[in-house]
Every structure is written in C-alpha cells, then in structure tokens.
Design a protein around this motif. Structure first.
Motif, PDB file in Angstrom:
ATOM      1  N   LEU A  20     -38.062-116.086 -58.150  1.00 22.95           N
ATOM      2  CA  LEU A  20     -37.598-117.581 -58.362  1.00 22.95           C
ATOM      3  C   LEU A  20     -37.736-118.115 -59.681  1.00 22.95           C
ATOM      4  O   LEU A  20     -36.845-118.783 -60.191  1.00 22.95           O
ATOM      5  CB  LEU A  20     -38.593-118.384 -57.289  1.00 22.95           C
ATOM      6  N   LYS A  40     -39.540-121.114 -48.715  1.00 17.80           N
ATOM      7  CA  LYS A  40     -39.650-122.660 -48.780  1.00 17.80           C
ATOM      8  C   LYS A  40     -41.319-122.895 -48.446  1.00 17.80           C
ATOM      9  O   LYS A  40     -41.637-123.597 -48.818  1.00 17.80           O
ATOM     10  CB  LYS A  40     -38.563-123.358 -47.891  1.00 17.80           C
ATOM     11  N   LEU A  43     -43.537-121.768 -51.248  1.00 21.66           N
ATOM     12  CA  LEU A  43     -43.609-122.742 -52.305  1.00 21.66           C
ATOM     13  C   LEU A  43     -44.078-124.078 -51.789  1.00 21.66           C
ATOM     14  O   LEU A  43     -44.126-125.084 -52.763  1.00 21.66           O
ATOM     15  CB  LEU A  43     -42.039-122.815 -52.832  1.00 21.66           C
TER      16      LEU A  43
ATOM     17  N   PHE B  25     -29.551-125.145 -46.125  1.00 17.72           N
ATOM     18  CA  PHE B  25     -30.570-125.609 -47.088  1.00 17.72           C
ATOM     19  C   PHE B  25     -30.102-126.277 -48.325  1.00 17.72           C
ATOM     20  O   PHE B  25     -30.638-126.608 -49.323  1.00 17.72           O
ATOM     21  CB  PHE B  25     -31.568-124.436 -47.439  1.00 17.72           C
ATOM     22  N   TYR B  26     -28.640-126.037 -48.364  1.00 20.76           N
ATOM     23  CA  TYR B  26     -27.989-126.476 -49.555  1.00 20.76           C
ATOM     24  C   TYR B  26     -27.865-127.908 -49.432  1.00 20.76           C
ATOM     25  O   TYR B  26     -28.090-128.662 -48.466  1.00 20.76           O
ATOM     26  CB  TYR B  26     -26.526-125.830 -49.666  1.00 20.76           C
ATOM     27  N   PRO B 106     -29.916-123.632 -52.767  1.00 23.32           N
ATOM     28  CA  PRO B 106     -30.683-124.571 -51.678  1.00 23.32           C
ATOM     29  C   PRO B 106     -31.501-125.444 -52.533  1.00 23.32           C
ATOM     30  O   PRO B 106     -31.952-125.186 -53.684  1.00 23.32           O
ATOM     31  CB  PRO B 106     -31.717-123.381 -51.122  1.00 23.32           C
ATOM     32  N   VAL B 107     -31.903-126.554 -51.810  1.00 27.47           N
ATOM     33  CA  VAL B 107     -32.870-127.486 -52.472  1.00 27.47           C
ATOM     34  C   VAL B 107     -34.143-126.791 -52.384  1.00 27.47           C
ATOM     35  O   VAL B 107     -34.543-126.221 -51.869  1.00 27.47           O
ATOM     36  CB  VAL B 107     -32.774-128.657 -51.758  1.00 27.47           C
ATOM     37  N   GLY B 108     -35.047-127.338 -53.323  1.00 32.05           N
ATOM     38  CA  GLY B 108     -36.442-127.262 -53.363  1.00 32.05           C
ATOM     39  C   GLY B 108     -36.831-125.652 -53.439  1.00 32.05           C
ATOM     40  O   GLY B 108     -37.832-125.191 -52.956  1.00 32.05           O
ATOM     41  N   ILE B 109     -36.009-124.991 -54.425  1.00 30.25           N
ATOM     42  CA  ILE B 109     -36.750-123.553 -54.780  1.00 30.25           C
ATOM     43  C   ILE B 109     -36.952-123.469 -56.179  1.00 30.25           C
ATOM     44  O   ILE B 109     -37.411-122.487 -56.694  1.00 30.25           O
ATOM     45  CB  ILE B 109     -35.499-122.545 -54.475  1.00 30.25           C
TER      46      ILE B 109
END
Lengths: 73, 200
Positions: A20, A40, A43, B25-26, B106-109
């Motif tokens: 990542l 997810k 993290l 998740f996008y 995706p969000v939040g990576i």
C-alpha cells in the motif's frame, strides 16, 4: 460474510503495508473482496460492515478556528 | 463522513445493488451530465433526505459540507498545505496523477494521507462537492487526474458546466446541529469573502 481481522498476522500485515505504501496505484483489480476487507481492517479503517450499507457514527469534531461550532464528519 | 461516500453506502441508502461487488469500496461518483433533467440540488436533497431517514440523530441534520467545514475536516484551515501536514505530497498520501494509469481506487487505503481530524482521502481520487453558498457548489480536494502540483486543499474549483461529463466527483456529507444552521452560513459567507480572488 464474517471476516476476521488479521492484526496478528505480522507477515501479512507487513506485506500489505509495503504494497500500500509503495504502490501508487489502486489495489489490484483482481484482489478479492475479502482481501480488500482485510486490508481495510488491517489499516484500522472503519468500513461499513457487510449488510449494513450505511451506518455512520456521529463523532462531532471541534472545528475551530474557522468554524466556531461543532459538526460531525 | 470520515471517508467519501462509497458505492456500498449509496446501495444502502437507495436499496440498490451494484453488479460489481468489487466497486463497493470505491467512492460514489456523481453522474453530473444528468443535471439538466435532475438538478444537482435535487439529487443532493434526495441523498440527504435518505441519510436523515436512515441515520437520524436527535438535533443533528445531514448536509453537504460548506467549503469552510471541508477545510476544517482537511485540517488546512490555518494555512497548512496538506491534510497530513507540511510534508511534500507523495504517492503514499493520495491517489493523484503521478504517471501510469489514472483510475479510481477504494476509499481509505492511504493512511498517510489522513488529516489531523482523522479524515481520510481529502486529496486525490475524487473531487468532493462542497457548498459555496446556499445554491452553488464547488469542488474540493483534487482527483486522480490531477498532478500533485495542481492540488491545493485550500483551493476550491468551480463546478463548470462544460465539464459535466466528468466522472470524478464524489461527496462526503456532514452533520451539524440544527441550531447552528444560521451560524454555519454566516461562517461560510465570511470565508468566501476572504477567499483569494486569484483563486476564483
């Protein structure tokens, strides 16, 4: 879908973090849905749980000095 | 919202089901080209009404963040360049155009890109709609098509009509206390009045 978090799996955590943090593009298109959930969770992200769809928590922030009132993100 | 609104959440709000589970998740991306037949304000009002019905909270109401609120979430209200601080933008911070294919993610990576308010994805991936005044919107944050040099969290781009085919605009909603309704508009007006004219 009940997916365990993988916080104890040090090797996988390290591998995913390396990927990542060094990979500028998105997660690979072929990554499985489960894998994405695990990333997810790893993290610490608070993704919506499967089946919930939309259930945000309200956590007001102190938004000053620009906004002198609280609001919830 | 800590993250931009996702396809998963929109499915939950509209009782729809995407045919691409991988897209859940996008970030949800607006189809702005539909605006002539369904004005953006109507679309947003529908979205907010569904949020209110699905997730009510006594005394609080959902809304499109004002530019001032978005800036506060991004932690850039005091002249800070980036949500994460003064560090130069790197690929670990945000999904921006840095060579290679430009595509949503995706969000939040990208945890390194979080703001001091623990808000994710303020820069890159999708632009975010913010309220500029009571019936006008602007774009915050930059998207995956912007180079790092083109992105500034403090700058809000106009929502240009000729670019309505764009597929790079998302949103994150906020909640505010009902009694703060007039105050937030007053703060927004003051912020817009102080906004550098060279950025208009």
């Amino acid at each position: 879908m009940d997916l365990p978090t993988l916080r104890d799996d040090a090797e996988l955590v390290a591998r995913l973090h390396r990927r990542l943090l060094s990979h500028q593009s998105a997660l690979p298109e072929d990554a499985s849905l489960e894998w994405r959930w695990r990333v997810k969770h790893l993290l610490g992200a608070t993704a919506p749980s499967p089946g919930e769809g939309f259930s945000p928590n309200l956590t007001p922030i102190k938004a000053g000095p620009l906004c002198d009132y609280d609001f919830g993100p | 919202m800590t993250y931009p609104l996702t396809v998963w959440e929109v499915d939950g709000l509209f009782q729809t089901q995407t045919d691409r589970p991988i897209a859940l998740f996008y970030p949800y991306v607006f189809d702005l080209s539909r605006s002539p037949s369904r004005p953006l304000a109507v679309v947003l009002a529908d979205l907010i009404g569904r949020c209110q019905a699905k997730s009510p909270h006594d005394g609080w109401v959902w809304a499109v963040p004002t530019a001032a609120e978005w800036l506060a979430l991004a932690g850039c209200q005091e002249g800070t360049d980036h949500p994460w601080g003064a560090e130069k933008i790197g690929p670990h911070h945000a999904n921006l155009r840095t060579g290679g294919r430009r595509r949503l993610e995706p969000v939040g990576i990208r945890p390194a890109g979080r703001s001091v308010t623990r808000t994710w994805d303020c820069l890159g991936n999708v632009h975010e709609l913010v309220a500029w005044n009571e019936d006008d919107y602007r774009l915050a944050g930059g998207c995956m098509r912007n180079a790092p040099s083109q992105v500034d969290a403090r700058r809000f781009r106009p929502l240009l009509g000729e670019k309505l085919q764009r597929k790079n605009v998302g949103i994150r909603l906020i909640r505010y206390r009902v009694e703060d309704a007039e105050r937030r508009m007053a703060v927004l007006r003051a912020y817009c009045a102080s906004y550098p004219s060279t950025w208009m």
